[in-house]
Design a protein around this motif. Sequence first.
Motif, mmCIF file in Angstrom:
data_model
loop_
_atom_site.group_PDB
_atom_site.id
_atom_site.type_symbol
_atom_site.label_atom_id
_atom_site.label_comp_id
_atom_site.label_asym_id
_atom_site.label_seq_id
_atom_site.Cartn_x
_atom_site.Cartn_y
_atom_site.Cartn_z
ATOM 1 N N TYR A 23 29.640 36.896 39.698
ATOM 2 C CA TYR A 23 28.246 35.767 40.536
ATOM 3 C C TYR A 23 27.558 36.921 41.190
ATOM 4 C CZ TYR A 23 30.194 31.099 37.683
ATOM 5 O OH TYR A 23 30.035 30.797 37.113
ATOM 6 N N TYR A 24 28.688 36.744 42.681
ATOM 7 C CA TYR A 24 27.921 37.563 43.314
ATOM 8 C C TYR A 24 28.266 38.992 43.281
ATOM 9 C CZ TYR A 24 29.123 33.073 44.859
ATOM 10 O OH TYR A 24 29.638 31.011 44.977
ATOM 11 N N ASN A 52 25.018 46.989 46.350
ATOM 12 C CA ASN A 52 25.190 48.698 47.334
ATOM 13 C C ASN A 52 26.701 49.360 47.202
ATOM 14 O OD1 ASN A 52 22.324 49.280 46.953
ATOM 15 N ND2 ASN A 52 21.905 48.173 48.778
ATOM 16 N N SER A 53 27.465 47.806 47.816
ATOM 17 C CA SER A 53 28.847 48.204 48.046
ATOM 18 C C SER A 53 29.776 48.552 46.532
ATOM 19 C CB SER A 53 28.992 46.997 48.093
ATOM 20 O OG SER A 53 28.632 46.278 49.401
ATOM 21 N N MET A 54 29.389 48.252 45.289
ATOM 22 C CA MET A 54 29.806 48.410 44.729
ATOM 23 C C MET A 54 29.510 50.384 43.883
ATOM 24 S SD MET A 54 30.579 45.496 43.160
ATOM 25 C CE MET A 54 30.893 45.350 44.686
ATOM 26 N N ILE A 57 35.183 43.931 35.257
ATOM 27 C CA ILE A 57 34.325 42.306 34.644
ATOM 28 C C ILE A 57 35.181 41.109 34.512
ATOM 29 C CG2 ILE A 57 32.306 41.376 34.555
ATOM 30 C CD1 ILE A 57 30.746 43.852 35.086
ATOM 31 N N SER A 58 35.632 39.899 33.905
ATOM 32 C CA SER A 58 36.463 39.448 33.356
ATOM 33 C C SER A 58 35.748 38.626 32.480
ATOM 34 C CB SER A 58 36.671 37.974 34.298
ATOM 35 O OG SER A 58 37.998 38.008 35.102
ATOM 36 N N TYR A 96 29.241 32.374 31.683
ATOM 37 C CA TYR A 96 29.356 33.636 30.766
ATOM 38 C C TYR A 96 27.603 34.654 30.787
ATOM 39 C CZ TYR A 96 28.742 36.046 26.485
ATOM 40 O OH TYR A 96 28.281 37.028 25.242
ATOM 41 N N LYS A 97 27.322 33.797 31.402
ATOM 42 C CA LYS A 97 26.004 34.606 31.685
ATOM 43 C C LYS A 97 26.267 35.339 32.942
ATOM 44 C CE LYS A 97 22.329 31.726 29.506
ATOM 45 N NZ LYS A 97 23.013 30.898 28.404
ATOM 46 N N ALA A 98 26.649 34.731 33.729
ATOM 47 C CA ALA A 98 27.257 35.535 35.429
ATOM 48 C C ALA A 98 27.564 36.871 34.827
ATOM 49 C CB ALA A 98 28.025 34.661 36.216
ATOM 50 N N ALA A 99 28.859 36.284 34.167
ATOM 51 C CA ALA A 99 29.650 38.021 33.818
ATOM 52 C C ALA A 99 28.510 38.569 33.334
ATOM 53 C CB ALA A 99 30.867 37.863 32.832
ATOM 54 N N MET A 100 27.698 38.337 32.101
ATOM 55 C CA MET A 100 27.082 39.043 31.563
ATOM 56 C C MET A 100 25.736 40.028 32.238
ATOM 57 S SD MET A 100 28.333 39.797 28.748
ATOM 58 C CE MET A 100 27.095 40.693 27.627
ATOM 59 N N HIS A 101 25.378 38.850 32.840
ATOM 60 C CA HIS A 101 24.233 39.500 34.031
ATOM 61 C C HIS A 101 24.306 40.508 35.156
ATOM 62 C CE1 HIS A 101 20.754 39.520 36.756
ATOM 63 N NE2 HIS A 101 21.606 39.529 37.122
#
Length: 198
Positions: A9-10, A16-18, A26-27, A44-49
């Motif tokens: 989601y976030y 940048n921190s990633m 990612i689940s 689902y859309k959040a995870a795929m994004h």
Amino acid sequence: MVELLTSGYYLERHLNSMNNLDFLAISIDGDESAHEKNRGVGSYKAAMHALELAHQQGIHTRIHVTLTRENEDSLDHVMDIARKYNVKVNSAVASKHRDNPALLFDNEKIKDYYRKMREYLASGYPISNAKVTVDYMINWQGNYDYVSDRPHDKLPYLPCKRKDFSFYLDANGDAYPCAPVWAKYKFNIKDHGVQGAF
């Protein structure tokens, strides 16, 4: 080594921190319908994004699947995603919220899932579970709720080895060595610091 396990989601907000991570997990539990039965509408859309963003940024990423009744037939979909983005898939049975009937299902169904995973592994799909681990899951002699407090009469005591070299850290700062003791320890890094909590 630091890995972040996220719903995604976030991720864009903290992109940048990633790059400071060793791994990003990612689940993604299956296709949109199955995933959202596990994790809620829009998840689902959040995870795929998030997966798309990680792919674009070249962040070392894997997909983590939590196996439940809702997604037991979704492995094909997850494998297609893994191939598309060239990321590995790791799968595990749920070890938390065991009062949820969706998480308690027939041992043979779980074995069938891992048999199918072994076929994908043999076909060269990107799976992070080693063959020996998948085989171990298929040949497990007890119930798959062995992570609970109840000892199993067919199996020896299985001590947690993770506690010697790693720990999970929740978003609220709680630290614990492995999922079976999720809520048992109250070592919070805000109170004890990272070394103190460890």
